[in-house]
Design an enzyme around this catalytic site. Structure first.
Site, short mmCIF file in Angstrom:
data_model
loop_
_atom_site.label_atom_id
_atom_site.label_comp_id
_atom_site.label_asym_id
_atom_site.label_seq_id
_atom_site.Cartn_x
_atom_site.Cartn_y
_atom_site.Cartn_z
N SER A 55 0.98 -1.19 0.16
CA SER A 55 0.13 0.02 0.05
C SER A 55 0.91 1.26 -0.14
O SER A 55 1.85 1.42 0.90
CB SER A 55 -0.83 0.05 1.21
N GLU A 56 0.51 2.25 -1.06
CA GLU A 56 1.28 3.40 -0.98
C GLU A 56 1.61 4.02 0.36
O GLU A 56 0.60 4.28 1.17
CB GLU A 56 0.74 4.40 -2.06
N GLU A 94 -2.88 5.32 0.55
CA GLU A 94 -2.23 6.03 1.70
C GLU A 94 -2.97 5.95 2.83
O GLU A 94 -3.98 6.30 3.04
CB GLU A 94 -1.95 7.53 1.06
N ASP A 128 -8.52 0.16 9.81
CA ASP A 128 -7.94 -0.14 8.46
C ASP A 128 -9.06 -0.08 7.22
O ASP A 128 -10.02 -0.96 7.36
CB ASP A 128 -7.25 -1.61 8.56
N ARG A 130 -8.50 -0.29 4.18
CA ARG A 130 -8.16 -0.90 2.93
C ARG A 130 -8.80 -2.12 2.41
O ARG A 130 -9.23 -3.02 3.38
CB ARG A 130 -6.68 -1.52 3.08
#
Length: 200
Positions: A55-56, A94, A128, A130
């Protein structure tokens, strides 16, 4: 259906010496511009390539921030895949999905005593945000159905298996402890089950 949009060759890493390919995609379920970085012929072999879902993290990947270990993990993956081949799935997520400005706000709260998850919660976010489904879409578009996953994060393993991709082996990333990130790493291990190996 997710398909490879464009694939180009270039050299990356320190001194731009490592040959790789960058692939972009059409048909992802979000509007994020995720990419795959392919080393060797990892997307053309029938074996089980090494894959890292990364992940960036602008502060870590680019500026090598002392607050995390993201940049070191990315560098480790590149060095390993230069030798062994493999694929880095680079997701534009991000700050565990909250974005750069919110991550900087979270850093301020951490400086005031909160841990990484408490800071996100204080800002109104879950621990989180994501979703790794698109990683599965990208790997499927590259015809990767089985792999060895370079990660300490059990959620990434779970997400790929739920997508139907076989995870033959989980390879733990190294532990990169710095003065400013030990508490962060221990919190990830305690709260999210990351398989981080501490020397003490």
């Amino acid at each position: 259906m997710t398909k490879v949009r464009t694939k180009i060759s270039l050299k990356i890493g320190a001194n731009s010496r490592i040959p790789a390919q960058i692939a972009s995609f059409n048909g992802l379920t979000s509007d994020k511009e995720h990419i795959a970085i392919i080393f060797g012929k990892a997307d053309e072999c029938s074996s089980s390539p090494i894959v890292r879902i990364h992940s960036e993290c602008l502060t870590g990947d680019v500026f090598h921030s002392s607050r995390c270990d993201c940049g070191e993990q990315l560098d480790e993956a590149i060095e390993l895949m230069e030798k062994e081949g493999g694929i880095i799935i680079y997701l534009r997520q991000e700050g565990r999905g909250i974005g750069l400005y919110n991550k900087i706000d979270a850093y301020k709260l951490q400086s005031e005593g909160m841990d990484t998850y408490q800071a996100n919660n204080q800002l109104g976010f879950e621990d989180d945000l994501r979703d790794f489904t698109e990683a599965g879409q990208m790997l499927a578009a590259l015809n990767i159905r089985k792999l060895q996953l370079l990660t300490n994060n059990p959620l990434k393993v779970k997400a790929l298996r739920e997508y139907g991709i076989t995870v033959d082996k989980v390879i733990s990333t190294s532990t990169f402890i710095k003065d400013d990130n030990e508490s962060y790493l221990r919190t990830k291990a305690k709260n999210a089950g990351h398989a981080i190996r501490f020397p003490f």
